[in-house]
Enzyme design. Structure first.
Site, PDB file in Angstrom:
ATOM      1  N   TYR A 196      -3.188  28.507 -37.508  1.00 19.89           N
ATOM      2  CA  TYR A 196      -4.360  28.023 -38.127  1.00 19.89           C
ATOM      3  C   TYR A 196      -5.746  28.901 -37.069  1.00 19.89           C
ATOM      4  O   TYR A 196      -6.402  29.282 -38.721  1.00 19.89           O
ATOM      5  CB  TYR A 196      -4.253  26.831 -37.519  1.00 19.89           C
ATOM      6  CG  TYR A 196      -5.275  25.751 -37.704  1.00 19.89           C
ATOM      7  CD1 TYR A 196      -6.105  25.262 -38.994  1.00 19.89           C
ATOM      8  CD2 TYR A 196      -6.493  25.446 -36.915  1.00 19.89           C
ATOM      9  CE1 TYR A 196      -6.940  25.723 -40.008  1.00 19.89           C
ATOM     10  CE2 TYR A 196      -7.294  25.143 -37.240  1.00 19.89           C
ATOM     11  CZ  TYR A 196      -7.987  24.692 -38.546  1.00 19.89           C
ATOM     12  OH  TYR A 196      -8.937  24.215 -39.284  1.00 19.89           O
ATOM     13  N   ARG A 202     -10.133  16.805 -25.158  1.00 25.81           N
ATOM     14  CA  ARG A 202     -10.752  17.887 -25.208  1.00 25.81           C
ATOM     15  C   ARG A 202     -12.158  18.318 -25.149  1.00 25.81           C
ATOM     16  O   ARG A 202     -12.157  19.240 -25.626  1.00 25.81           O
ATOM     17  CB  ARG A 202     -10.170  18.978 -25.727  1.00 25.81           C
ATOM     18  CG  ARG A 202      -9.797  18.833 -27.183  1.00 25.81           C
ATOM     19  CD  ARG A 202      -8.427  19.409 -27.718  1.00 25.81           C
ATOM     20  NE  ARG A 202      -8.800  19.178 -29.460  1.00 25.81           N
ATOM     21  CZ  ARG A 202      -7.549  20.465 -30.145  1.00 25.81           C
ATOM     22  NH1 ARG A 202      -6.810  20.591 -29.908  1.00 25.81           N
ATOM     23  NH2 ARG A 202      -8.288  19.967 -31.579  1.00 25.81           N
TER      24      ARG A 202
END
Length: 246
Positions: free
Chosen positions: A143, A205
């Site tokens: 990705y 995150r």
């Protein structure tokens, strides 16, 4: 709303859900004539605009969609997220990801540019990611590589056509709440033994302590599509809640 896109025609790929759908709705609210497309026409139900089936992996389908839309604005939103490292990646995943995440934009831009050039201008917005050449993310090898390529593609189109009134920009989101993201949460939850643990891992995150909404990303797409960003081209625009700035 202020009719920032009044008089403009916009073609959006992958408009059935998530960022694509939120952008289609915002473009309509801003006065654009919107052509919302998706490979799955059932997902386009309920949109208050023109809808069409379009497979970005098929050149004939792309050209038919562009012929119908005749866009001043192109938003390339179609894409897929593969999980894993370089050692996990298969040739089939690599080929599929590049075809959908990168080559599809080559197809749509190649078909759309003659329309825009004839009119004397246009705005192209490409979906990249903060996970790209901006930063690396764990288990996002395929990705991240494709999304870095999108930034290179964007810069190349921008510099080649800047004198002809064409602007080309990329957006680089962090994690965004969408059906595809929720599918990834569920998949990770099965690995971790708990969906809550998976959700916590994704959210942890993000320095803001949450993921973005699709509407927040659509607002940036709308700005880049509008004449408000007339002096802006050839850049990745990061909208990741501070993720890449840590």
């Amino acid at each position: 709303m202020t009719d920032r896109l009044k008089g403009k025609r916009a073609l959006i790929t992958a408009a059935g859900q998530g960022i694509g759908r939120a952008t289609a709705e915002m473009f309509v609210a801003e006065g654009a004539e919107v052509f919302a497309s998706d490979v799955n026409p059932d997902l386009l139900s309920g949109l208050d605009c023109e809808v069409l089936t379009l497979d970005v992996r098929d050149d004939a389908s792309v050209r038919a969609g562009v012929d119908r839309a005749q866009p001043d604005i192109l938003f390339n939103c179609a894409g897929f997220v593969h999980h894993g490292t370089v050692l996990d990646a298969t040739d089939e995943e690599w080929d599929f990801a590049f075809d959908l995440n990168v080559t599809a934009m080559f197809r749509t831009i190649r078909a759309t540019l003659p329309v825009m050039l004839k009119r004397g201008g246009g705005s192209i917005v490409n979906m990249s990611s903060a996970c790209s050449s901006v930063m690396g993310a764990p288990n996002r090898f395929v990705y991240g590589t494709t999304k870095a390529a999108v930034i290179g593609l964007t810069k190349s189109v921008a510099i080649d056509y800047i004198k002809q009134g064409i602007r080309c920009n990329a957006i680089c989101p962090g994690t965004v709440e969408s059906p595809s993201w929720l599918d990834r949460v569920d998949a990770l939850g099965k690995q971790l033994g708990s969906r809550d643990k998976a959700m916590e891992q994704f959210v942890s995150r993000q320095p803001m302590g949450r993921v973005a909404t699709a509407t927040e990303i659509a607002a940036l797409v709308t700005y880049l599509a509008s004449d408000e960003s007339a002096f802006t081209t050839g850049h990745p625009h990061i909208i990741d809640g501070g993720w890449s700035g840590q």
